[in-house]
Design an enzyme around this catalytic site. Structure first.
Site, mmCIF file in Angstrom:
data_model
loop_
_atom_site.group_PDB
_atom_site.id
_atom_site.type_symbol
_atom_site.label_atom_id
_atom_site.label_comp_id
_atom_site.label_asym_id
_atom_site.label_seq_id
_atom_site.Cartn_x
_atom_site.Cartn_y
_atom_site.Cartn_z
ATOM 1 N N ILE A 51 0.805 -1.227 0.000
ATOM 2 C CA ILE A 51 0.000 0.000 0.000
ATOM 3 C C ILE A 51 0.833 1.269 0.000
ATOM 4 C CG2 ILE A 51 -2.160 -0.911 0.934
ATOM 5 C CD1 ILE A 51 -1.237 -0.081 3.723
ATOM 6 N N GLY A 52 2.128 1.128 0.124
ATOM 7 C CA GLY A 52 2.951 2.331 0.088
ATOM 8 C C GLY A 52 4.392 1.956 -0.178
ATOM 9 N N GLU A 53 5.045 2.742 -0.989
ATOM 10 C CA GLU A 53 6.461 2.483 -1.231
ATOM 11 C C GLU A 53 7.192 3.800 -1.306
ATOM 12 O OE1 GLU A 53 7.496 -0.043 -4.585
ATOM 13 O OE2 GLU A 53 9.172 -0.721 -3.334
ATOM 14 N N PHE A 56 12.376 5.084 2.028
ATOM 15 C CA PHE A 56 12.908 4.487 3.243
ATOM 16 C C PHE A 56 12.136 3.268 3.724
ATOM 17 C CE2 PHE A 56 13.593 9.248 3.945
ATOM 18 C CZ PHE A 56 14.770 9.243 3.219
ATOM 19 N N SER A 57 11.008 2.978 3.082
ATOM 20 C CA SER A 57 10.212 1.857 3.560
ATOM 21 C C SER A 57 9.220 1.392 2.514
ATOM 22 C CB SER A 57 9.439 2.261 4.811
ATOM 23 O OG SER A 57 8.303 3.019 4.447
ATOM 24 N N VAL A 59 5.265 -0.319 2.674
ATOM 25 C CA VAL A 59 4.176 -0.595 3.616
ATOM 26 C C VAL A 59 3.186 -1.577 2.986
ATOM 27 C CG1 VAL A 59 2.352 0.416 5.053
ATOM 28 C CG2 VAL A 59 4.476 1.685 4.677
ATOM 29 N N LYS A 77 5.035 -1.918 8.147
ATOM 30 C CA LYS A 77 6.030 -1.031 7.533
ATOM 31 C C LYS A 77 7.395 -1.702 7.592
ATOM 32 C CE LYS A 77 7.921 3.681 7.732
ATOM 33 N NZ LYS A 77 7.661 5.077 8.080
ATOM 34 N N ASP A 164 8.400 16.027 8.470
ATOM 35 C CA ASP A 164 7.921 15.625 7.140
ATOM 36 C C ASP A 164 6.397 15.689 7.089
ATOM 37 O OD1 ASP A 164 8.296 14.876 4.507
ATOM 38 O OD2 ASP A 164 8.565 12.744 4.939
HETATM 39 P P1 ADP Z 1 7.622 6.323 4.297
HETATM 40 O O1 ADP Z 1 8.669 6.621 5.320
HETATM 41 O O2 ADP Z 1 8.096 5.355 3.278
HETATM 42 O O3 ADP Z 1 7.015 7.560 3.703
HETATM 43 P P2 ADP Z 1 5.112 6.015 5.752
HETATM 44 O O4 ADP Z 1 5.110 5.624 7.190
HETATM 45 O O5 ADP Z 1 4.806 7.424 5.440
HETATM 46 O O6 ADP Z 1 6.477 5.536 5.095
HETATM 47 O O7 ADP Z 1 4.068 5.106 4.983
HETATM 48 C C1 ADP Z 1 3.943 5.192 3.562
HETATM 49 C C2 ADP Z 1 2.488 5.099 3.141
HETATM 50 O O8 ADP Z 1 1.913 3.860 3.611
HETATM 51 C C3 ADP Z 1 1.594 6.180 3.751
HETATM 52 O O9 ADP Z 1 1.613 7.358 2.966
HETATM 53 C C4 ADP Z 1 0.250 5.519 3.764
HETATM 54 O O10 ADP Z 1 -0.375 5.600 2.483
HETATM 55 C C5 ADP Z 1 0.593 4.062 4.024
HETATM 56 N N1 ADP Z 1 0.469 3.804 5.481
HETATM 57 C C6 ADP Z 1 1.414 3.967 6.434
HETATM 58 N N2 ADP Z 1 0.959 3.634 7.640
HETATM 59 C C7 ADP Z 1 -0.336 3.261 7.472
HETATM 60 C C8 ADP Z 1 -1.384 2.817 8.346
HETATM 61 N N3 ADP Z 1 -1.172 2.660 9.654
HETATM 62 N N4 ADP Z 1 -2.585 2.541 7.811
HETATM 63 C C9 ADP Z 1 -2.804 2.671 6.484
HETATM 64 N N5 ADP Z 1 -1.874 3.072 5.618
HETATM 65 C C10 ADP Z 1 -0.655 3.377 6.078
HETATM 66 MG MG MG Z 2 5.780 8.994 4.488
#
Ligand code: ADP
Ligand code: MG
Ligand code: ZN
Length: 481
Positions: A51-53, A56-57, A59, A77, A164
């Site tokens: 759901i997220g890339e 640094f991570s 998700v 994450k 951020d």
């Molecule tokens: P990064 O450091 O890579 O930006 P984030 O912690 O911001 O990592 O997470 C990246 C994305 O993953 C977020 O923008 C969001 O869309 C999704 N995400 C992160 N945490 C959650 C969560 N608890 N529930 C749903 N989506 C999440």
């Molecule tokens: Mg982020």
């Protein structure tokens, strides 16, 4: 008593029930890889999708069966394996100490095997900001910013500077009016922070600083032994230094490049003060081009960076998050996202001057010891007129906005503008009719909201409004804190 995930993983399916989108081969491979590097995950979770890339991570969305038999969704994450151990532990400590309340995401668990770390959080379903920014009513916007301010007041109380703040790190569920601040991966502590590991990060960054010799804050911290305060997360033997994160390949299975800890970073070569004659002119001479830049944290995203971050002021506090909240409010009020599209810090600073005025920006910079030279005088804009024009409540013809402001932002719109004044108005905003905008309460947005915007976008961090002051603003008089 909360139910906890059981050790029974439901059979692995690639498509979630009710979810029509099949996941791609690439995502399947990534999920298989995550199970492989952190096998303990497979006993608890069924990982459903990515759901997220980010840099640094990565998700993932995952499902777990709880002890009471119910199923619950989590966000996993997976941090890039090259993150510094103290950096990872600090992110986790921000979540454990400040999370789970006041619109700050909580943390459920953390897994580690070797250098792979996964932070487990409750999953919060949310909308993408760009999809909703044009469709929010004035009341929606007021709630959104109120809840963001609550999250900021809460973390700032602990001496956490998020660094951020931007819509992708503030999750929003429009239907349920739920909000969650996420991503403490770049957080830093104020000098009196209550987050021990953020102090540790500050300490690590106390390497000799020079006016010359820029270094990436993530790349030069060294790891002191005995700093692994989060039990079970980090082994005390892990003493390595990471290379700057931006040059780490995100390719899976690549061997992380690490420099041994005992190899002290070389002190930056201090160039002799070369005299040049470009000072206070609008050009930069070759001598100055060859100078290395001042050291200051510059984490974050250019379009959301405060002027003191863009000019590399070494003293940065919680006020930098307030500026970013102001940029979000600017997007919400104008219906434009991203508002500042800047590829680098100087472009970002110019865009700020276009709105807040060049003379005002220079004066503010002087208060924190920076001198800005600008070849042209840019007048300060009226925030209400700016936002209402961009949204489409006012015609461009009736405003005193500089013409190039309109054309430089969205060249695509200029072509369409050849049409009628009505068409012109429509194309410059969110493509909604005046009637629709009235329906959404935009014609009755009080001056208070623009006053708050003005105080968030205060160029001077010393006078910029704090989160707790902002929550007392007349705009929120009918809301419970
Ligand atoms: P990064 O450091 O890579 O930006 P984030 O912690 O911001 O990592 O997470 C990246 C994305 O993953 C977020 O923008 C969001 O869309 C999704 N995400 C992160 N945490 C959650 C969560 N608890 N529930 C749903 N989506 C999440
Ligand atoms: Mg982020
Ligand atoms: Zn020069």
């Amino acid at each position: 008593m909360e139910s906890v995930p059981t050790g029974q993983r439901s059979s692995h399916q690639t498509v979630e029930k009710g979810r029509s989108r099949p996941i791609s081969r690439g995502v399947e491979t990534d999920i298989a890889y995550l199970y492989e590097v952190l096998p303990q995950l497979s006993r608890i979770f069924r990982i459903i999708d990515k759901i997220g890339e980010g840099t640094f991570s990565t998700v993932y969305l995952a499902e777990a069966q709880m002890t009471d038999g119910s199923r619950r969704m989590f966000a996993l994450k997976h941090l890039i394996p090259t993150s510094h151990p103290v950096r990872i532990a600090a992110e986790l400590q921000c979540l454990t100490v400040a999370g789970g309340t006041e619109n700050v995401i909580g943390v459920t668990y953390c897994f580690r095997k070797e250098h792979h770390v996964v932070i487990v959080m409750p999953y919060m379903e949310h909308q993408t900001f760009v999809d909703i920014v044009g469709s929010l009513s004035f009341e929606d916007v007021k709630h959104y910013i109120f809840h963001l301010l609550k999250a900021l007041r809460h973390i700032h109380k602990f001496g956490i500077i998020h660094r951020d703040i931007k819509p992708t790190n503030f999750l929003f569920n429009q239907q349920r009016r739920e909000y969650a601040l996420v991503d403490f991966g770049l957080a830093q502590g104020t000098p009196d922070t209550q987050i021990e590991l953020l102090k540790e990060l500050l300490g690590l960054d106390k390497a000799p600083r020079s006016v010359f010799g820029e270094k990436n804050i993530n790349g030069t911290i060294s790891h002191k032994p005995g700093t692994d305060k989060v039990e079970g997360l980090l082994s005390k033997t892990k003493r390595e230094e990471v290379i700057p994160r931006k040059i780490v390949s995100s390719k899976h299975r690549s061997v992380p490049v690490r420099a041994p800890l005992n190899q002290k970073p070389k002190p930056p070569a201090v160039s002799p003060m070369l005299i040049c004659n470009c000072f206070m002119t609008d050009r930069v001479c070759n001598i100055c081009l060859s100078r290395k830049q001042q050291v200051a944290p510059r984490a974050g995203t250019p379009g959301f960076r405060a002027p003191e971050v863009l000019t590399k002021c070494p003293n940065q506090g919680t006020a930098i998050d307030m500026w970013s909240a102001g940029v979000i409010l600017l997007s919400l009020l104008s219906g434009r996202y991203p508002f500042f599209k800047a590829s680098d810090d100087l472009i970002a600073l110019t865009q700020i001057m276009t709105i807040r005025g060049s003379r005002e920006t220079k004066e503010a910079a002087k208060t924190f010891g920076k001198s800005i030279v600008c070849s042209r005088e840019l007048p300060r804009l009226d925030l209400r007129i700016l936002c209402e024009t961009l949204r489409g409540l006012r015609s461009w013809d009736d405003t005193s906005l500089p013409a190039e402001f309109q054309t430089s932002r969205n060249p695509a719109e200029v072509k369409q503008d050849a049409g009628s004044p009505a068409k012109k108005r429509m194309s410059s905003g969110s493509l909604r009719s005046i009637a629709e905008l009235q329906e959404m309460g935009w014609d009755k947005a009080p001056d208070d909201v623009y006053d708050l915007l003005d105080k968030l976008l205060d160029l001077n961090p010393a006078t910029r409004i704090t989160a707790s002051m902002a929550l007392q603003h007349p705009l929120f008089k009918d809301m419970t804190n």
